[in-house]
Every structure is written in structure tokens, then in C-alpha cells.
Write a protein that holds these residues in place. Structure first.
Motif, PDB file in Angstrom:
ATOM      1  N   PHE A 660       0.828  -1.207   0.000  1.00  0.00           N
ATOM      2  CA  PHE A 660       0.000   0.000   0.000  1.00  0.00           C
ATOM      3  C   PHE A 660       0.866   1.262   0.000  1.00  0.00           C
ATOM      4  CE2 PHE A 660      -3.438  -2.675   2.182  1.00  0.00           C
ATOM      5  CZ  PHE A 660      -4.105  -2.867   0.991  1.00  0.00           C
ATOM      6  N   GLN A 661       1.973   1.223   0.733  1.00  0.00           N
ATOM      7  CA  GLN A 661       2.875   2.376   0.749  1.00  0.00           C
ATOM      8  C   GLN A 661       3.464   2.623  -0.645  1.00  0.00           C
ATOM      9  OE1 GLN A 661       5.453   0.943   3.930  1.00  0.00           O
ATOM     10  NE2 GLN A 661       4.696   2.517   5.312  1.00  0.00           N
ATOM     11  N   ILE A 662       3.725   1.536  -1.370  1.00  0.00           N
ATOM     12  CA  ILE A 662       4.244   1.675  -2.736  1.00  0.00           C
ATOM     13  C   ILE A 662       3.191   2.313  -3.635  1.00  0.00           C
ATOM     14  CG2 ILE A 662       4.895   0.331  -4.783  1.00  0.00           C
ATOM     15  CD1 ILE A 662       6.315  -1.616  -2.816  1.00  0.00           C
ATOM     16  N   VAL A 663       1.947   1.871  -3.532  1.00  0.00           N
ATOM     17  CA  VAL A 663       0.865   2.479  -4.313  1.00  0.00           C
ATOM     18  C   VAL A 663       0.781   3.977  -4.003  1.00  0.00           C
ATOM     19  CG1 VAL A 663      -1.614   2.495  -4.768  1.00  0.00           C
ATOM     20  CG2 VAL A 663      -0.438   0.321  -4.382  1.00  0.00           C
ATOM     21  N   ILE A 693     -11.187  -8.879   4.190  1.00  0.00           N
ATOM     22  CA  ILE A 693      -9.962  -8.349   4.771  1.00  0.00           C
ATOM     23  C   ILE A 693     -10.274  -7.856   6.173  1.00  0.00           C
ATOM     24  CG2 ILE A 693     -10.210  -5.939   4.059  1.00  0.00           C
ATOM     25  CD1 ILE A 693      -7.277  -5.985   3.194  1.00  0.00           C
ATOM     26  N   THR A 694      -9.268  -7.740   7.011  1.00  0.00           N
ATOM     27  CA  THR A 694      -9.462  -7.260   8.381  1.00  0.00           C
ATOM     28  C   THR A 694      -9.812  -5.775   8.376  1.00  0.00           C
ATOM     29  OG1 THR A 694      -7.125  -6.663   8.639  1.00  0.00           O
ATOM     30  CG2 THR A 694      -7.769  -8.926   9.224  1.00  0.00           C
ATOM     31  N   ASN A 695     -10.272  -5.293   9.527  1.00  0.00           N
ATOM     32  CA  ASN A 695     -10.573  -3.865   9.638  1.00  0.00           C
ATOM     33  C   ASN A 695      -9.337  -3.019   9.380  1.00  0.00           C
ATOM     34  OD1 ASN A 695     -13.344  -4.002  10.238  1.00  0.00           O
ATOM     35  ND2 ASN A 695     -12.914  -4.514  12.366  1.00  0.00           N
ATOM     36  N   GLU A 696      -8.198  -3.457   9.907  1.00  0.00           N
ATOM     37  CA  GLU A 696      -6.956  -2.719   9.682  1.00  0.00           C
ATOM     38  C   GLU A 696      -6.609  -2.689   8.201  1.00  0.00           C
ATOM     39  OE1 GLU A 696      -7.430  -5.008  11.929  1.00  0.00           O
ATOM     40  OE2 GLU A 696      -7.179  -3.953  13.837  1.00  0.00           O
ATOM     41  N   GLY A 697      -6.851  -3.818   7.513  1.00  0.00           N
ATOM     42  CA  GLY A 697      -6.597  -3.874   6.080  1.00  0.00           C
ATOM     43  C   GLY A 697      -7.511  -2.947   5.297  1.00  0.00           C
ATOM     44  N   ARG A 698      -8.783  -2.900   5.713  1.00  0.00           N
ATOM     45  CA  ARG A 698      -9.725  -2.004   5.035  1.00  0.00           C
ATOM     46  C   ARG A 698      -9.287  -0.550   5.181  1.00  0.00           C
ATOM     47  NH1 ARG A 698     -15.617  -2.405   6.549  1.00  0.00           N
ATOM     48  NH2 ARG A 698     -14.933  -3.166   8.571  1.00  0.00           N
ATOM     49  N   VAL A 699      -8.789  -0.218   6.360  1.00  0.00           N
ATOM     50  CA  VAL A 699      -8.300   1.152   6.572  1.00  0.00           C
ATOM     51  C   VAL A 699      -7.178   1.469   5.593  1.00  0.00           C
ATOM     52  CG1 VAL A 699      -7.066   2.661   8.185  1.00  0.00           C
ATOM     53  CG2 VAL A 699      -8.998   1.295   8.990  1.00  0.00           C
ATOM     54  N   GLN A 700      -6.257   0.505   5.394  1.00  0.00           N
ATOM     55  CA  GLN A 700      -5.138   0.730   4.477  1.00  0.00           C
ATOM     56  C   GLN A 700      -5.633   0.926   3.049  1.00  0.00           C
ATOM     57  OE1 GLN A 700      -1.968   1.212   5.449  1.00  0.00           O
ATOM     58  NE2 GLN A 700      -2.732   0.992   7.526  1.00  0.00           N
ATOM     59  N   VAL A 704      -5.484   4.561   0.695  1.00  0.00           N
ATOM     60  CA  VAL A 704      -4.959   4.717  -0.666  1.00  0.00           C
ATOM     61  C   VAL A 704      -5.952   5.508  -1.514  1.00  0.00           C
ATOM     62  CG1 VAL A 704      -4.268   3.518  -2.777  1.00  0.00           C
ATOM     63  CG2 VAL A 704      -3.585   2.602  -0.555  1.00  0.00           C
ATOM     64  N   VAL A 705      -7.233   5.142  -1.416  1.00  0.00           N
ATOM     65  CA  VAL A 705      -8.266   5.873  -2.167  1.00  0.00           C
ATOM     66  C   VAL A 705      -8.289   7.338  -1.737  1.00  0.00           C
ATOM     67  CG1 VAL A 705     -10.734   6.015  -2.670  1.00  0.00           C
ATOM     68  CG2 VAL A 705      -9.639   3.770  -2.411  1.00  0.00           C
TER      69      VAL A 705
END
Length: 927
Positions: A660-663, A693-700, A704-705
Motif C-alpha cells: 500500500f505504501q508503494i501504491v 480483509i481485516t478492519n486494519e486492512g480495510r483502513v489501508q 490509498v483511495v
């Protein structure tokens, strides 16, 4: 496959497959490969390797093909799986007799039986264990041995299964056979001792083999080796008992310590002990020393009686005299470099000292830590006896000094209050390092190692320049081991963080030391040593950062060659990746000159279709990220690498955050070009991820969006439309505060910076939900007001306020109906972002950024990356940082008042709580 006709052709193919002629060998192997999935093939193989009249090599090959077939086709779910009828026949054939005359084939048959047992025993092969037990009890020597060999491999394999039902089955099995195995071991041990007494060596060897198998050890070793293995097994049983049942072991503590200490630390063991036995005895002492079950609580009253008893036994055993003798002998005997180690130093210097911490050193550390008050005077006396340079002709004293210095390094933390290391360094150790005789390399290497151990314990910063002088000298030492050890000490010095290591002290030596490190990297040949030196280089580059730029030319030219040479050494390539990470960070925007080498490396390391990615992925992703962060502009090659990302996102691995950081980095670098090429595929990935995906993943994902909307408010909403649509479907049911805050941040960004898209999107959603758009808007505002407390970041709280204020002025009844909520959010945001000038009593928006003033950096702060600069420029254009909330509130309220007229606006303001109105007036008093 017809058995009669097949046997001869399979036998012929196996015979040809043992040929040394590749013209004969290759077609035979191909034919055998094609038969692997043919019914009856493994039955033919079984008949062939059970036929003792055939050639041994042919039979051996038949066993191997059979064993490989078990791995590939035995499971029911495997493609081309064997039929249940054939498997039943094969299982019966495997245990018909145990009379294989060839040891190597017997072992392979035992292994393949164990493989089948792992899959089928006991459910589909209940007769296996009873037949093995019956055969082991037989009187015929060969049958008994082969059955015992098979019995060993079967139990070993079944014991390795991890699933709970399998463990329960094995425990049930073990309870039935344990007593039998013990009696078998006891019987064969008695036979062995009787035959030794009768000087019947052949029979003794045979009994010893069975004894070893009973205790899970393979046969076919010379008599002394088998005897040593038996002794080791006794000690292993003792160690396992101690590890798993420490309380039950308490009655054995005294005798175990007496046994181990007498053989290892007194003349009793001279001439009879051997290395593995000594290691086992030391482990026994170490585990007794460190076992938590043998340590009383700090509050004695809370201690268990067993712990108190064990502690009492240990205290009574480890007397002052016993500890003194153990301490002296550990240093003067077991810490001495051996002849084998000295020979390795000369013959293979890169392998010298590359192993793990030896058992002796581990025991020394443990016993010194436990009994430091007793052992410190002993060690200091040994140091005192070795003051001054040692005669280079006296090899015994050189080895003794090496051992004593080793002990002082190992015990550095324990000796903190007893050794003035700074004075010792200046008055003694510096002199030792200046002795250049080739035999004194022992001491030069040990002293620089010793300094490395004390750097983090007690070493004044003022002495660092003197240390760098020493390092500079020793990096040019004729001996390779000394140079490698010096590099390691340099690394330990650099890793000591800010309070001790000062970059400005190191900079005068940087060019020379870095050049010598590069020379060392080129000189060493072993993969492990190159990794070691690369790690030192990485540490240097990381600590001096941009100051490294003038000196990296040679390294940059050499790394592509090293990368190519390390094609078969993935761990070395990991070290190269780490070095490249720090080089890119040090070079900053200049790292673009590395792209011809750098980008193919990133491409390979992050391509999940390439086998090396298993080793290289984590570091490759990190390199990809820092390359983007330091890139001055997006190149076509850098953009093309993103083709690897879809597969990486589908992995949902622990590297997802870096992905996600790369995106995000691509978005900051060139949002328009990036989104035009990859928004569609990225959106598909995100839609898939958001469903599972987990809640933490959804936040990531949502962040990005959010960044995409920030960097490209016009283009991003349209490209991420499906993602936004999926998010909106779950938005109303969202209960996780951080996810909700991110959703609201996205909605706020779209509403504020692309109102036309917001309007069309809301219209579409209303149609799909069978609602009026105004009704949906009202529900949205109501939820926004209700969930405002979920938003904790002041930036997002200001964004929410700006977004809702953008709906004003409006004559829309729904918006006017929610006017009170909009003002409520606005006042909350004003409290978050407005700071009061204590002199004038006026308020100022603390989030406003009006210029690009570069902050002054301290010596230990890293300069901003190109991405940091891009973020700063973006922030200057972001309404959150470019627009005064106070000003916007005033203008929007004035506009609403003008639209409605005073008579209508007054009642609208009356819907707001009077206290909130008062607070609002305080914030707007300057207007």
C-alpha cells in the motif's frame, strides 16, 4: 498394467536407467516417468525390489521410484491417485517378510513403509504395528534387525505428525509400545555387555546395533562410535527428562551435577571424555542453572516447596571452591582455541569464527551471570597475570591470553563495575594492537573483538577518534581474519545510537575506511563473509546518509557484478538488497543513475512468478518503496514495474502494508500517469480485498483511495468509482471507528473538491436504494454528525467541516433541516484547529501553511526525501492547509444569510444551541 508382461519391460527399463551411457539412460528414465501413473506399476516395482536375485542397483532404483510414487500418488486426492485395491495389495506386500540382505535397501524400504504409515496407519493399516512387534520378537537375527529398523522409522514418522487427532492416536500407540521398547532396549544392552565381557566382538556389535535402534539411532558404525552414540543417548534421555519433567528430576539434580562436573571439570574425565559427551554434560549443567522451576520467587513465602528444595541443592553444590575450579577450567581449558580452529584460521580464514556461539561460551555466560560475585575475582586475577605484551614465541601464553580476553568480552555486562575499560584500552590494549608480528595476530584479532563487546557497555565517546585510527590500521592488517573482525567491530560501533556514536567524529575517516571495506568485500570469496561485509557497508551508508555520496562510485559499479555472481545465493542477494536500500536513501534523487541496475533487481525480487521471490520479496519491496520515495520523476521503466503489484495484493501477505505504501508513493510521484495506466486493475484488487480483509486492512485500502482523491480530485473519483460504490454499500452498517473515520474522510474529500461527481454518485446510489437523493443526503449528514467523534485527526475533522460547509448557501430544505448539525461539526472543528494569540485575544487557524521554509536539520536527522517534498507541495494546495476555516465559516454564514434574508436566517440560527452560537461568535469576532 498386466503384471506378467509388465515385469520384464519394467525390469529392462530399470536396468537401462542404471546405465552410465546417457543415450541409454535418458529414454529409460522418460519411459519410467510415463509409467508412474499406470495402474499396477508400483506392484511391479514391489516384486522387483523384493527379488534378492536381481542386481542391487536395479533393486535400489525400484525402491526409489516406489518411494517417490508414495509422495505423489498415494493420497486419495492426488491427481492419478493409486486405487484403494492396489494400495491394499502393496501394504500387504511391504510387510510380508523382513529379510532384506542389503543394508542400504533395507533402510530405504523402512523409510517408504514409514511414509505409507504416516498416511494410512492406523486407520487403513491397523495390522502394521502388531506385525512389526511380532517380527521384532522373532529369533532370526536378520529379520529381527530389519523389523526393528522399520519399527524405528515408523514411530519416528508418526511422532512427527502435528494435528491434534494424529497426536492423540500416537499417544495411544506410544502407551502400548513404550514398555515393550524399553524392555527390548534393556535386553539388547544386557546382551551387549555380556558379549563384551566374553570378548565376542561380532555378537557385541550386532547387539549394540539393536540397542541403538531401540533408542532411535541408525546402525552400521564402528564399535567405538556406536558406544559413544549409546552414551550420548543416555545423556539425551536425561536431558529430555530434565526439560519435560523438571520437578520429577529434582532427586537427580545432585547426582547429575556431580557426574557432569567431575567428568568435565576434574581430572576424572581426562582421557575418557569426548566432545559430544562434554557438550551434553555442559548442557545438563546449564539447564539446571537456568531452569525457572528451580528458582524461588523474590518473595520466598510465595515459592513452591519444589523450587526451594532444588535451589537448596544447587546452592549446596556450587560452593566457592567448586565455582572457582569450574570458572578457571572453563577459561583455561575449554575457551582455548583448538588445533582444528587454528588450522582453519590458516587454511580457510573466512570460515573461521563463522559458527554459532559454542556451548562452552554459553555455559560460561550463564554461570558467570548466576555467580558473578564469586567468579569476577577469579577472572580479574587471570587478567592481571597476563598484563603486558606476551612473548610471540610462547604459543601457550598467547592462547591463554586469547581465552582470558574472550571471557572478559563475554562477561562485559557483568564486569561493568569492576573494569575501567577506558583506562585498560589506553594503557594495555592499544599496545597489544601495535604488535605487528604475524604470531600476534591471535591477540590483535581478539583485542579488536573485545573492544566490540565493550562498546555498548562502557566506552567513552571521546575515545572514538582513537578507535577509528585503530580500525583504519587494522583494516590494512596482513591477516584476513583480523580485517574481518575489525569490520565487525566497526559495525557494532556504528550501531550504537546517537548518545555514543557521533557522525562528525567518524566523517574524517569515512573515505579511507569505506575504501578499505570495499576492498575487503572484493577480496573475500565466501557467500557468508560477503554478506557480513555488506552488512557493515550498509550500516556505514545508513549512518552517514548523504555524506556517503562522494565515495560510493566503486561500490555502485561493483554491485551489479556481485548480483550476477550470486544468482545461486539468495541470502547474499538479500544482503545486496539491504545495501541498495541504504544507498538509495543516501543518494536521494541521484539514485536515478542506478536505475539500469536497480529497476531489474526490483522487478525480479517482487515478481511472485519467479522462485527467488520467496527470499527476496520483503527486501525487494522495501527497495521499491525507497526508490519511489527518492525518485525525482516517474520513468516508463519505473511505471512498468507496477505490473507486479496485482499478484502481490492477491497474496494478502504480511507485506501488504508495504504494498500500500508503494501504491501511495506512485500516487505522490505522478498521479495522473499512474492512474491512467493502473487505476482499473488496482480498483479490481481493492474491490476484492474489501470483501475479505481485516478492519486494519480495510483502513489501508481506503487510505490509498483517500490519497488518490487528494492528489487527483478530478480524475481519481471516476477511476475508483467501483471501489467507492462497494464502500458505500457497507458504509451505513460500519461500526469500526477507524474505518468509519476513513470513509468520512473520502466522502469529505469528494464533496469538497469534486462536487459534481459527488452529486452524480449520490443520485446513482439513491436510485439503487429506491430513495430520493435529498433523503439520502439527509441520512448522510445525520450519520456524519452522529459519527464525528470517530474522527480523531484534526486534519480530517477540519476536512469534514469544510465539506459540509460547502453545501452552503442552500435553499434545499434537507440541508437547512440539518443546518444545526453542520454548525455543531463546524464549532467542534474550530476548537480543534484554532489557536488563540494570548496578546491580542484573536484566533488563528494553526493548520494553514503559507510557504516552503526548509526546516534546519540536526546532525542525526535525515534530510527530506523527494516524496517528503512532494507531500509538502501537495499540502500547500490542500484546502485543509490552504484555506482558513474561520474565514470559510464566516463567508458561508454570510452567504446563507443573504440567500434567506434576515427574517428567515434568524430562526435558522435559533435551531443551534445557544452555547454553540456564543462559541461561534467568539471565533468570528475579528470579522
Amino acid at each position: 498394467m498386466d503384471m506378467d508382461s509388465a515385469s520384464s519391460v519394467v525390469l529392462q527399463a530399470l536396468t537401462q536407467a542404471t546405465s552410465q551411457d546417457t543415450a541409454v539412460l535418458k529414454p529409460a528414465e522418460e519411459q519410467l516417468r510415463q509409467w508412474e501413473t499406470q495402474p499396477g506399476f508400483y506392484s511391479v516395482l514391489l516384486n522387483i525390489f523384493n527379488n534378492h536375485m536381481l542386481d542391487v542397483n536395479v533393486r535400489w532404483l525400484a525402491v526409489l521410484y516406489f518411494k517417490n510414487g508414495i509422495d505423489r500418488y498415494w493420497r486419495r486426492v492426488a491427481p492419478h491417485a493409486l486405487s484403494e485395491e492396489e494400495k491394499t495389495s502393496l501394504r500387504a506386500g511391504l510387510i510380508t517378510n523382513f529379510n532384506e540382505p542389503v543394508n542400504q535397501i533395507a533402510t530405504q524400504i523402512a523409510v517408504l513403509i514409514a511414509k505409507v504409515a504416516r498416511l494410512d496407519c492406523p486407520r487403513h493399516w491397523p495390522e502394521l504395528i502388531p506385525i512389526l512387534l511380532e517380527s521384532v520378537k522373532g529369533q532370526e537375527s536378520l529379520q529381527q534387525h530389519r523389523a526393528l529398523l522399520t519399527f524405528y522409522h515408523v514411530t519416528k514418522t508418526l511422532a512427527s505428525k502435528c494435528l491434534a487427532p494424529d497426536r492423540r492416536l500416537f499417544q495411544e500407540l506410544a502407551s502400548n509400545i513404550y514398555s515393550f521398547a524399553c524392555s527390548l532396549w534393556s535386553h539388547h544392552t544386557d546382551c551387549f555387555l555380556q558379549q563384551i565381557y566374553a570378548r565376542d566382538e561380532a555378537a557385541a556389535l550386532s547387539s549394540l546395533e539393536r540397542t541403538l535402534l531401540s533408542l532411535k539411532v541408525r546402525p552400521d558404525s564402528p564399535c567405538r562410535e556406536k558406544l559413544e552414540k549409546t552414551i550420548i543417548l543416555y545423556t539425551k534421555v536425561l536431558l529430555d527428562f530434565l526439560e519435560h519433567h523438571p520437578c520429577a528430576f529434582i532427586p537427580l539434580i545432585q547426582r547429575s551435577l556431580e557426574f557432569a562436573v567431575s567428568y568435565v571439570f576434574t581430572p576424572v574425565g581426562e582421557g575418557v571424555t569426548f566432545e559430544r559427551f562434554i557438550v551434553q554434560c555442559m548442557n545438563l549443567i546449564k539447564i539446571i542453572l537456568k531452569n525457572d522451576a528451580y528458582k524461588p520467587n523474590k518473595n520466598i513465602e510465595d515459592s513452591k516447596p519444589e523450587s526451594l528444595e532444588a535451589h537448596k541443592i544447587k546452592t549446596a553444590f556450587f560452593t566457592h571452591s567448586t565455582l572457582t575450579e569450574i570458572g578457571r577450567r572453563l577459561v583455561s581449558h575449554y575457551l582455548l582455541l583448538t588445533e582444528e580452529e587454528l588450522a582453519m584460521w590458516e587454511e580457510d580464514p573466512e570460515s573461521f569464527g563463522n559458527g554459532n556461539l559454542p556451548c562452552t561460551e554459553v555455559l560460561f555466560l550463564d554461570i558467570f551471570h548466576t555467580y558473578s560475585q564469586t567468579l569476577t575475582p577469579v577472572l580479574l586475577e587471570m587478567v592481571q597475570n597476563l598484563q603486558g605484551p606476551t612473548n610471540v614465541e610462547d604459543s601457550v601464553q598467547l592462547l591463554m591470553k586469547d581465552a582470558v580476553y574472550n571471557a572478559v568480552g563475554l562477561a562485559a555486562y557483568e564486569l561493568f563495575d569492576n573494569v575501567d575499560f577506558d583506562q585498560w584500552f589506553k594503557n594495555q590494549l592499544l599496545g597489544e594492537l601495535q604488535v605487528s608480528h604475524h604470531r600476534y595476530k591471535l591477540i590483535r584479532r581478539r583485542v579488536i573483538w573485545l573492544i566490540g563487546q565493550w562498546i555498548s557497555v562502557k566506552f567513552k565517546s571521546d575515545l572514538r577518534p582513537l578507535l577509528y585510527e585503530v580500525i583504519l590500521s587494522l583494516m590494512q592488517d596482513p591477516d584476513l581474519v583480523v580485517r574481518i573482525e575489525t569490520a565487525t567491530t566497526l559495525k557494532l560501533n556504528i550501531l550504537e545510537r546517537n548518545t555514543i556514536f557521533r557522525t562528525e567524529q567518524f566523517l574524517p575517516y569515512l573515505e579511507s575506511i569505506f575504501g578499505l571495506l570495499f576492498q575487503l568485500l572484493q577480496q573475500v570469496t565466501e557467500c557468508d563473509t560477503k554478506m557480513q561485509v555488506l552488512h557493515v557497508i550498509s550500516c556505514v551508508v545508513e549512518r552517514v546518509n548523504i555524506q556517503i555520496r562522494p565515495y560510493v562510485g566503486c561500490l555502485v559499479q561493483y554491485l551489479p557484478l556481485l548480483w550476477k555472481q550470486s544468482e545461486e545465493h539468495n541470502m547474499l542477494r538479500c544482503a545486496i538488497l539491504t545495501t541498495l536500500i541504504h544507498l538509495v536513501q543516501g543518494l536521494g534523487a541521484e539514485s536515478k543513475n542506478l536505475y539500469p541496475f536497480l529497476l531489474p533487481v526490483i522487478q525480479l525480487s517482487t515478481d511472485v512468478s519467479q522462485p527467488p521471490h520467496v527470499y527476496l520479496l520483503e527486501d525487494g519491496l522495501e527497495l521499491w518503496l525507497v526508490t519511489l520515495e527518492n525518485s525525482p520523476a516517474l520513468t516508463p521503466e519505473l511505471l512498468r514495474i507496477f505490473q507486479n503489484m496485482s499478484a502481490l495484493l492477491e497474496l494478502s501477505s504480511e507485506n501488504m502494508r508495504t504494498c500500500f505504501q508503494i501504491v501511495n508513493a506512485y500516487l505522490y510521484l505522478s498521479a495522473t500517469e499512474f492512474l491512467q495506466n493502473y487505476a482499473e486493475s488496482l480498483c479490481r484488487c481493492f474491490c476484492s480485498l474489501l470483501k475479505d480483509i481485516t478492519n486494519e486492512g480495510r483502513v489501508q485500502v481506503l487510505k490509498v483511495v483517500e490519497i488518490a482523491l487528494k492528489v487527483s480530485p478530478t480524475l481519481a473519483p471516476h477511476m475508483f468509482h467501483p471501489c467507492c460504490q462497494l464502500s458505500s454499500e457497507v458504509f451505513w452498517m460500519e461500526r469500526y471507528p477507524v474505518v468509519m473515520a476513513t470513509y468520512l474522510g473520502i466522502i469529505g474529500r469528494v464533496l469538497l473538491q469534486n462536487s459534481s461527481f459527488f452529486s452524480s454518485f449520490l443520485t446513482q446510489m439513491a436510485s439503487e436504494c429506491s430513495q430520493e437523493m435529498e433523503q439520502l443526503l439527509g441520512s448522510l449528514i445525520e450519520m456524519w454528525v452522529d459519527r464525528m467523534d470517530n474522527i480523531t485527526q484534526p486534519e480530517r475533522r477540519k476536512l469534514s467541516s469544510l465539506a459540509l460547509l460547502s453545501l452552503l448557501p442552500s435553499d434545499n430544505g434537507v440541508i437547512q433541516d440539518k443546518f444545526c448539525g453542520i454548525i455543531n461539526i463546524t464549532v467542534e472543528a474550530l476548537h480543534d484547529v484554532m489557536t488563540e494569540d494570548p496578546e491580542t485575544g484573536t484566533y488563528k487557524d494553526c493548520m494553514l501553511m503559507s510557504h516552503l521554509e526548509e526546516p534546519k536539520l540536526s546532525d542525526d536527522e535525515e534530510p527530506p526525501t523527494e516524496q517528503d517534498k512532494r507531500k509538502k507541495l501537495l499540502a500547500l494546495e490542500d484546502p485543509v492547509h490552504a484555506v482558513s476555516l474561520q474565514q470559510v465559516v464566516y463567508e458561508k454564514l454570510k452567504a446563507q444569510q443573504s440567500l434567506m434574508g434576515d427574517q428567515s436566517f434568524g430562526p435558522l440560527m435559533e435551531t443551534v444551541d445557544t452555547e454553540l452560537v456564543r462559541q461561534l461568535q467568539d471565533f468570528l469576532q475579528v470579522f
